[in-house]
Design an enzyme around this catalytic site. Structure first.
Site, PDB file in Angstrom:
ATOM      1  CD  GLU A  39       5.720  -6.282  14.481  1.00 12.08           C
ATOM      2  OE1 GLU A  39       5.409  -5.779  15.580  1.00 12.08           O
ATOM      3  OE2 GLU A  39       6.749  -6.938  14.281  1.00 12.08           O
ATOM      4  NE  ARG A  64      12.411 -13.594   6.453  1.00 10.80           N
ATOM      5  CZ  ARG A  64      12.589 -13.158   5.204  1.00 10.80           C
ATOM      6  NH1 ARG A  64      13.736 -12.615   4.841  1.00 10.80           N
ATOM      7  NH2 ARG A  64      11.617 -13.258   4.317  1.00 10.80           N
ATOM      8  CB  CYS A  69       2.944   4.493   9.875  1.00 18.80           C
ATOM      9  SG  CYS A  69       2.851   5.655  11.269  1.00 18.80           S
ATOM     10  CG  HIS A 108      -0.294   7.528   8.901  1.00 15.46           C
ATOM     11  ND1 HIS A 108       0.223   6.272   9.137  1.00 15.46           N
ATOM     12  CD2 HIS A 108      -0.517   7.597   7.560  1.00 15.46           C
ATOM     13  CE1 HIS A 108       0.305   5.608   8.004  1.00 15.46           C
ATOM     14  NE2 HIS A 108      -0.134   6.395   7.033  1.00 15.46           N
ATOM     15  CG  ASP A 123       0.990   5.081   4.023  1.00 15.87           C
ATOM     16  OD1 ASP A 123       1.803   4.459   4.737  1.00 15.87           O
ATOM     17  OD2 ASP A 123      -0.115   5.457   4.427  1.00 15.87           O
TER      18      ASP A 123
END
Length: 277
Positions: A39, A64, A69, A108, A123
């Site tokens: 998210e 939680r 990434c 990324h 990943d």
């Protein structure tokens, strides 16, 4: 702050003692991708996600929540180190959804994990097409994952990762071989969080990869995709957004945060991906 491996393993539903081997790595990736949602809420609300170990554990494990990434793979690297794996961070250029002629920065984060079987790519943070298995870092035939086959092809500046999405092989990202320093990762994290018109500063993106499907929330469009490419789509209205974040992704935002998220989605921001139709 010491890394709490026990709390992390409980968060992803791991049982038994982990070992620094390929079978464990495969299981960790699958469970992490199913349990911890991807998210980008922080960037949409104008904040830069923290990457320090204490902040990562507090948000992704204790609260939680999920992350993108830089958070996901930084947390995963901490867990791998605590188990006894040897890994190194790499940066990749995203090609998914990007025209071939458009140059992209390295924004990324992925991990190279060194195993007796050879180096592997790990990943746990590529959104709606997160790769849910470790990949041998070599070109050649397609490699299976729980969510469909992927393959690596050689390019002059790195390895291109492609996924079979429906009938097509689709480029995801181009990963280089040079390990990155923390300052490189922090710079990329800041750029993605603060870039005007960027995908995360303009859009709500939340995803999860439970067994047998990928669940993707893009603004108010919820898509469930199976490994064959079949999709079902729901458009969310009114209180359905908060209910979906809780029910589908396990993200329970406080009322003030949810209101801020609704307000951000109501704005006409540069880079907003329009709803189909």
């Amino acid at each position: 702050m010491p890394f709490d491996l026990h709390a992390y393993l409980a968060r992803i539903g791991w049982e038994g003692p982990p070992a620094p081997d390929l079978a464990t790595l495969r299981g960790l990736i699958a469970r992490h991708a199913a349990a911890i949602p991807f998210e980008g809420i922080e960037a949409l609300l104008g904040r830069t996600p923290a990457l320090d170990p204490a902040g990562l554990q507090a948000k992704l494990v204790g609260a939680r929540r999920g992350g993108w990434c830089f958070e996901q793979n930084s947390l995963f690297a901490l867990a791998l180190r605590a188990i006894g794996f040897r890994s190194a961070p790499l940066l990749a250029r995203v090609r998914y959804g990007v025209p071939a002629e458009v140059a992209m920065p390295r924004t990324h984060l992925v991990l190279r994990v060194d195993l007796p079987e050879g180096p592997h790519l790990a990943d746990v943070g590529f959104g709606g097409v997160t790769v849910t298995a470790p990949l041998a870092l070599r070109t050649g035939p397609a490699q299976p994952t729980p969510h469909g086959p992927v393959r690596l092809t050689e390019r002059p500046d790195g390895l291109m990762l492609k996924a079979r999405l429906g009938a097509e092989w689709t480029a995801l990202y181009l990963v280089g071989s040079e390990p990155q320093q923390a300052v490189d990762i922090d710079a990329a994290n800041w750029l993605v969080a603060n870039r005007p018109g960027g995908i995360f500063t303009a859009n709500l993106i939340v995803t999860r990869a439970p067994p047998g499907e990928q669940v993707v929330l893009l603004n108010r469009r919820l898509t469930r995709r199976d490994p064959t490419g079949g999709e079902s789509v729901t458009l969310l209205e009114g209180p359905a957004l908060g209910e979906t974040l809780r029910g589908q992704f396990g993200i329970a935002l406080p009322p003030g945060e949810l209101a801020a998220l609704e307000a951000a989605l109501a704005e006409d921001r540069p880079g907003r991906i329009p709803a189909p139709g």
